[in-house]
Design a protein around this motif. Structure first.
Motif, short mmCIF file in Angstrom:
data_model
loop_
_atom_site.label_atom_id
_atom_site.label_comp_id
_atom_site.label_asym_id
_atom_site.label_seq_id
_atom_site.Cartn_x
_atom_site.Cartn_y
_atom_site.Cartn_z
N ASP A 217 0.83 -1.21 0.00
CA ASP A 217 0.00 0.00 0.00
C ASP A 217 0.87 1.26 0.00
OD1 ASP A 217 -2.30 -1.49 -0.03
OD2 ASP A 217 -2.69 -1.30 2.12
N ALA A 218 2.01 1.18 0.64
CA ALA A 218 2.91 2.33 0.71
C ALA A 218 3.83 2.42 -0.51
CB ALA A 218 3.74 2.27 1.98
N LEU A 219 4.28 1.27 -0.99
CA LEU A 219 5.33 1.26 -2.02
C LEU A 219 4.79 1.35 -3.44
CD1 LEU A 219 7.57 -1.49 -0.42
CD2 LEU A 219 8.06 0.95 -0.51
N LEU A 220 3.59 0.83 -3.70
CA LEU A 220 3.08 0.86 -5.07
C LEU A 220 2.82 2.29 -5.58
CD1 LEU A 220 0.79 -2.30 -5.23
CD2 LEU A 220 3.08 -1.98 -6.17
N PRO A 221 2.27 3.21 -4.75
CA PRO A 221 2.19 4.59 -5.24
C PRO A 221 3.56 5.18 -5.57
CG PRO A 221 0.73 4.28 -3.37
CD PRO A 221 1.58 3.04 -3.46
N LEU A 222 4.57 4.82 -4.77
CA LEU A 222 5.93 5.27 -5.06
C LEU A 222 6.41 4.72 -6.40
CD1 LEU A 222 8.61 6.61 -4.18
CD2 LEU A 222 9.15 4.47 -2.95
N LEU A 223 6.11 3.44 -6.64
CA LEU A 223 6.52 2.81 -7.90
C LEU A 223 5.80 3.45 -9.08
CD1 LEU A 223 8.05 0.63 -9.44
CD2 LEU A 223 6.21 -0.97 -8.90
N ARG A 224 4.52 3.75 -8.92
CA ARG A 224 3.79 4.40 -10.00
C ARG A 224 4.37 5.79 -10.30
NH1 ARG A 224 -0.69 1.28 -7.92
NH2 ARG A 224 -1.10 2.79 -6.25
N GLY A 225 4.76 6.51 -9.25
CA GLY A 225 5.38 7.80 -9.46
C GLY A 225 6.73 7.67 -10.17
N THR A 226 7.46 6.62 -9.82
CA THR A 226 8.75 6.37 -10.48
C THR A 226 8.56 6.08 -11.96
OG1 THR A 226 9.67 5.51 -8.41
CG2 THR A 226 10.79 4.90 -10.45
N LEU A 227 7.55 5.28 -12.29
CA LEU A 227 7.27 4.98 -13.69
C LEU A 227 6.90 6.24 -14.47
CD1 LEU A 227 5.27 1.64 -13.35
CD2 LEU A 227 7.64 1.93 -14.07
N ALA A 228 6.11 7.10 -13.84
CA ALA A 228 5.74 8.36 -14.50
C ALA A 228 6.97 9.22 -14.73
CB ALA A 228 4.71 9.11 -13.66
N SER A 229 7.88 9.24 -13.77
CA SER A 229 9.11 10.01 -13.92
C SER A 229 9.98 9.44 -15.03
CB SER A 229 9.87 10.03 -12.58
OG SER A 229 11.08 10.75 -12.70
N LEU A 230 10.06 8.13 -15.11
CA LEU A 230 10.81 7.48 -16.19
C LEU A 230 10.28 7.88 -17.55
CD1 LEU A 230 11.29 3.87 -14.79
CD2 LEU A 230 13.12 5.27 -15.75
N ALA A 231 8.96 7.83 -17.70
CA ALA A 231 8.35 8.16 -18.98
C ALA A 231 8.57 9.63 -19.33
CB ALA A 231 6.85 7.86 -18.93
N ARG A 232 8.61 10.46 -18.31
CA ARG A 232 8.73 11.90 -18.55
C ARG A 232 10.18 12.34 -18.76
NH1 ARG A 232 6.15 13.06 -14.43
NH2 ARG A 232 7.89 13.29 -12.98
N SER A 233 11.11 11.76 -17.99
CA SER A 233 12.47 12.30 -17.96
C SER A 233 13.56 11.33 -18.39
CB SER A 233 12.79 12.80 -16.53
OG SER A 233 11.82 13.75 -16.10
N GLY A 234 13.21 10.08 -18.68
CA GLY A 234 14.22 9.12 -19.09
C GLY A 234 14.82 8.38 -17.92
N VAL A 235 15.73 7.44 -18.22
CA VAL A 235 16.28 6.55 -17.19
C VAL A 235 17.13 7.32 -16.19
CG1 VAL A 235 17.79 4.58 -16.77
CG2 VAL A 235 16.21 4.54 -18.71
N ALA A 236 18.11 8.04 -16.66
CA ALA A 236 19.00 8.76 -15.75
C ALA A 236 18.37 10.04 -15.24
CB ALA A 236 20.33 9.07 -16.44
N GLY A 237 17.71 10.78 -16.12
CA GLY A 237 17.13 12.05 -15.73
C GLY A 237 16.03 11.92 -14.70
N GLY A 238 15.32 10.78 -14.71
CA GLY A 238 14.21 10.60 -13.80
C GLY A 238 14.55 9.81 -12.56
N MET A 239 15.84 9.45 -12.36
CA MET A 239 16.20 8.61 -11.22
C MET A 239 16.15 9.41 -9.92
SD MET A 239 19.55 6.16 -10.60
CE MET A 239 20.74 7.50 -10.54
N PRO A 240 15.36 8.98 -8.94
CA PRO A 240 15.29 9.66 -7.65
C PRO A 240 16.25 9.03 -6.65
CG PRO A 240 13.57 8.03 -7.76
CD PRO A 240 14.36 7.91 -9.04
N GLY A 241 16.27 9.53 -5.42
CA GLY A 241 16.95 8.86 -4.34
C GLY A 241 18.32 9.42 -4.02
N PRO A 242 18.89 8.96 -2.91
CA PRO A 242 20.16 9.52 -2.42
C PRO A 242 21.34 9.30 -3.35
CG PRO A 242 19.52 7.58 -1.14
CD PRO A 242 18.34 7.94 -1.99
#
Length: 306
Positions: A217-242
Motif C-alpha cells: 500500500d505504501a510502495l506501489l504509489p511510489l513505484l507508479r510515481g517512479t514509472l511516471a518520472s521514467l516516462a517523462r524524464s528518461g532513465v538517468a534524468g528521472g532517477m530519484p533517491g540519495p
C-alpha cells in the motif's frame, strides 16, 4: 530489397489462414486479440486435445485439431508451446513451402525452426513484450501500445508480422538475429526483477512487524510515481533517491540498517548503488568529488548501528 513477385509473396494479409499450435495463456490472449483486430484464427492444435477444444471454443469459427492439422490448413502458424517443446514441434510436423512458421518465445532462437525452413517454410519470431496472466481478456486489454519483437528473414513473412502487430495496436520491432536472449533478459529487469526488489522492500517492512499488504500500500504509489518520472524524464534524468544526488550520508545509514537485517540484502543494495552511481555520473548529476565519496562509502565495511 528486391521486389517480391505475386508467387513469392503468398496470400494477402486479409486472406491469411491463421493457426496456433499450443493453447496456453499467451495463445489465448493473442488469438482473441487477433480476432478482435479482424484477423481471426481458424485452427488451433495442442498435444492436449481438451486444451485445443477449450481455446477454439473461445474464438469464432475456430476448429480444434492436432498440430499437423494446423500446419495442413494454415498459411501462418504461431507455435505457442512452452519453449522446451518448440524444437519438437518443428521436427515432428510436416511443413510446406511458402508457409509462415513463427514461434512466440522471447529468448529461443529462431534457428530451432530450421526443420520447417528445410521444407521451404518461412520461419520467424513474434514476441509481445508483455506479461500474460490467467485472465485472457485482461491480457488482450494490455496488448495495445506494447512492443512486438519480430524476426523474419523472408520479406513476405516480415510484412505479414509487422502488419499483424499494427493491427493489434502494437509497435513492431525488427530484431536482428542473435539478439533474442538479450532482448528477453531486458524484459526481466523491467518485470521479473521488479518483483524481486519489491520482495526485498517487503522484508524490511516485515522486520518491524508490518504486513506485506501494508508495505505494498505504501510502495506501489511510489513505484507508479517512479514509472511516471521514467516516462517523462528518461532513465538517468528521472532517477530519484540519495545515490542520484550524491547523498553519501543516507546511503551509509541504509547500509548499516540492511547489514543488521541481512548482510546479503546489504550486498545486493551495494551492487545496485554502484550501478546507480555510474548512471548518475554519466548523466552529469554527480561531480567527481561526490562520486569519490560514494565509492568510499560503498567500499567501507558497514557496522550495524543505525
Amino acid at each position: 530489397m528486391n521486389p517480391v513477385s505475386e508467387e513469392q509473396s503468398g496470400p494477402r494479409l486479409e486472406a491469411l489462414r491463421l493457426g496456433f499450435i499450443g493453447a496456453g495463456r499467451l495463445a489465448q490472449a493473442l488469438a482473441l486479440a487477433l480476432q478482435q483486430a479482424g484477423a481471426p484464427v481458424a485452427w488451433v492444435g495442442s498435444r492436449r486435445p481438451d486444451g485445443a477444444r477449450a481455446m477454439a471454443g473461445m474464438l469464432q469459427a475456430c476448429q480444434a485439431c492436432d498440430p499437423q492439422g494446423v500446419a495442413d490448413h494454415c498459411d501462418l502458424v504461431f507455435i505457442t508451446t512452452p519453449d522446451a517443446a518448440i524444437a519438437g514441434v518443428a521436427e515432428t510436423v510436416a511443413w510446406r513451402a511458402g508457409q509462415g512458421v513463427v514461434h512466440c518465445s522471447g529468448a529461443t532462437s529462431v534457428a530451432v525452426l530450421q526443420p520447417a525452413a528445410d521444407a521451404g517454410a518461412w520461419i520467424g519470431g513474434f514476441h509481445p513484450m508483455q506479461a500474460f496472466g490467467a485472465d485472457p481478456q485482461a491480457a488482450v486489454r494490455s496488448l495495445p501500445g506494447c512492443t512486438v519483437a519480430i524476426e523474419a528473414a523472408a520479406p513476405p513473412l516480415d510484412a505479414w508480422l509487422h502488419a499483424l502487430a499494427q493491427r493489434l495496436g502494437c509497435a513492431g520491432l525488427t530484431l536482428p538475429p542473435g539478439a533474442r536472449a538479450r532482448y528477453h533478459a531486458s524484459g526481466g529487469y523491467a518485470s521479473q526483477h521488479v518483483h524481486v526488489l519489491l520482495a526485498e522492500a517487503v522484508r524490511l517492512w516485515q522486520s518491524w512487524g508490518a504486513t506485506e499488504q501494508q508495505a505494498l500500500d505504501a510502495l506501489l504509489p511510489l513505484l507508479r510515481g517512479t514509472l511516471a518520472s521514467l516516462a517523462r524524464s528518461g532513465v538517468a534524468g528521472g532517477m530519484p533517491g540519495p545515490v542520484s544526488r550524491g547523498d553519501a550520508g543516507t546511503v551509509r545509514l541504509h547500509r548499516q540498517a540492511l547489514q543488521a537485517v541481512d548482510p546479503a540484502m546489504r550486498d545486493l543494495y551495494d551492487r545496485l548503488c554502484v550501478r546507480g552511481v555510474a548512471l548518475a555520473q554519466a548523466a552529469g548529476r554527480l561531480d567527481p568529488a561526490q562520486v569519490s565519496l560514494m565509492q568510499q562509502t560503498l567500499d567501507a565495511l558497514p557496522d550495524q548501528k543505525e
